[in-house]
Design an enzyme around this catalytic site. Structure first.
Site, PDB file in Angstrom:
ATOM      1  N   LYS A 141      44.530  35.035  34.647  1.00 25.34           N
ATOM      2  CA  LYS A 141      43.806  35.569  33.311  1.00 25.34           C
ATOM      3  C   LYS A 141      43.151  34.516  32.311  1.00 25.34           C
ATOM      4  O   LYS A 141      41.952  35.061  31.290  1.00 25.34           O
ATOM      5  CB  LYS A 141      44.939  35.617  32.473  1.00 25.34           C
TER       6      LYS A 141
ATOM      7  N   ARG B 276      54.398  38.215  25.832  1.00 31.04           N
ATOM      8  CA  ARG B 276      54.873  37.932  26.893  1.00 31.04           C
ATOM      9  C   ARG B 276      56.449  39.175  27.196  1.00 31.04           C
ATOM     10  O   ARG B 276      56.803  38.354  28.664  1.00 31.04           O
ATOM     11  CB  ARG B 276      54.883  36.689  27.032  1.00 31.04           C
TER      12      ARG B 276
ATOM     13  N   ARG C 157      46.427  24.874  40.911  1.00 40.30           N
ATOM     14  CA  ARG C 157      45.396  23.756  40.290  1.00 40.30           C
ATOM     15  C   ARG C 157      45.162  23.073  39.446  1.00 40.30           C
ATOM     16  O   ARG C 157      46.425  22.267  39.601  1.00 40.30           O
ATOM     17  CB  ARG C 157      46.203  25.216  39.054  1.00 40.30           C
TER      18      ARG C 157
ATOM     19  N   ARG D 218      49.092  20.557  35.951  1.00 36.68           N
ATOM     20  CA  ARG D 218      50.172  21.431  35.087  1.00 36.68           C
ATOM     21  C   ARG D 218      51.269  20.181  35.257  1.00 36.68           C
ATOM     22  O   ARG D 218      51.837  20.344  36.269  1.00 36.68           O
ATOM     23  CB  ARG D 218      49.858  22.001  34.218  1.00 36.68           C
TER      24      ARG D 218
ATOM     25  N   ARG E  43      58.380  30.347  36.810  1.00 34.98           N
ATOM     26  CA  ARG E  43      58.354  31.195  36.112  1.00 34.98           C
ATOM     27  C   ARG E  43      57.379  32.314  36.442  1.00 34.98           C
ATOM     28  O   ARG E  43      58.111  33.719  35.952  1.00 34.98           O
ATOM     29  CB  ARG E  43      56.591  30.219  36.128  1.00 34.98           C
TER      30      ARG E  43
END
Ligand code: AP5
Length: 215
Positions: free
Chosen positions: A13, A88, A127, A160, A171
């Site tokens: 996204k 969300r 990531r 992160r 998540r």
């Protein structure tokens, strides 16, 4: 144009939102980035949000709705915006509809990215992000420079804190429970457009662009 990027964590996204926003010359508004900035600045919002984010949970609707309401009233949103990470939950989507309705406005399209679960876990745990400007890297598909300094701003590139495998699994679970119902919500409004997010970043961008060009 007013767009929402929808999809599980790691579907791309943010990656696509930033690219499309440059094409359309409208801001990409990432609620995750807004919250992470507040956490790093240790503001009241940041201190409250951190306890949820660290566990991969959603921050309460009432905290995030006010932030988005304020942000989309800013001048740079006059010609539209892309929302990345909001709404969300169904109450967030309803609140967004109400906010826009007040000015006779509405969302044009909801662009949903779909990627398989195994691939999502892989993308998120690999990531890396710049802690200063938020630029996103990936040790597999888009490696950061060897010195771990951001090529855009020279900031430190880090992982992160919510990209550990354990938090990623949580998540994804929360996405299924709380966010997936938005597919039905926006299908009922005839706004949902699904994209295969498994291709390269460029492939996915091309398919989104083609869709938007014909609208
Ligand atoms: P947020 O930052 O929004 O996280 P997220 O939704 O979990 O999404 P991600 O940023 O993890 O993934 P993405 O889909 O943007 O993927 P990306 O492009 O980076 O939110 C974080 C937290 O904040 C939440 O958990 C919650 O606590 C809180 N929060 C935020 N908004 C909220 C709200 N509205 N309500 C309540 N709480 C909220 O890509 C991922 C990786 O894959 C990158 O490394 C990238 O380089 C790579 N990649 C991308 N596309 C491709 C591709 N096509 N091929 C190969 N690699 C790719």
């Amino acid at each position: 144009m007013k767009l929402v990027m929808l999809g599980a964590p790691g579907t791309g996204k943010g990656t696509q939102g930033v690219r499309i926003s440059k094409d359309l010359n409208i801001p990409n508004i990432s609620t995750g980035d807004i919250l992470r900035k507040a956490v790093s600045e240790e503001t009241k919002l940041g201190i409250e949000a951190k306890q949820y984010m660290d566990q991969g949970k959603l921050v309460p609707d009432e905290l995030i709705i006010g932030i988005v309401d304020e942000r989309i009233r800013e001048k740079d949103c006059e010609n539209g915006f892309i929302l990345d990470g909001f709404p969300r939950t169904v109450p967030q989507a309803q609140a967004l509809d109400e906010i826009l309705k007040a000015t006779n406005d509405n969302i044009d399209f909801v662009l949903e990215l779909v990627v398989g679960r195994e691939q999502l876990v892989k993308r998120l745990t690999s990531r890396r992000v710049c802690e200063s400007c938020g630029k996103v890297y990936n040790v597999i598909s888009n490696p950061p420079p060897a010195d771990s300094k951001c090529e855009a701003c020279g900031g430190n590139i880090i992982q992160r804190s919510d990209d550990s495998e354990e938090t990623v699994v949580n998540r994804l679970k929360i996405y299924e429970e709380k966010t997936k119902p938005l597919k039905e919500y926006y299908t009922a409004q005839d706004k949902l457009k699904e994209f295969d997010g498994n291709g390269t970043v460029e492939d996915v961008e091309r398919s989104i662009r083609e869709f938007l060009e014909h609208k």
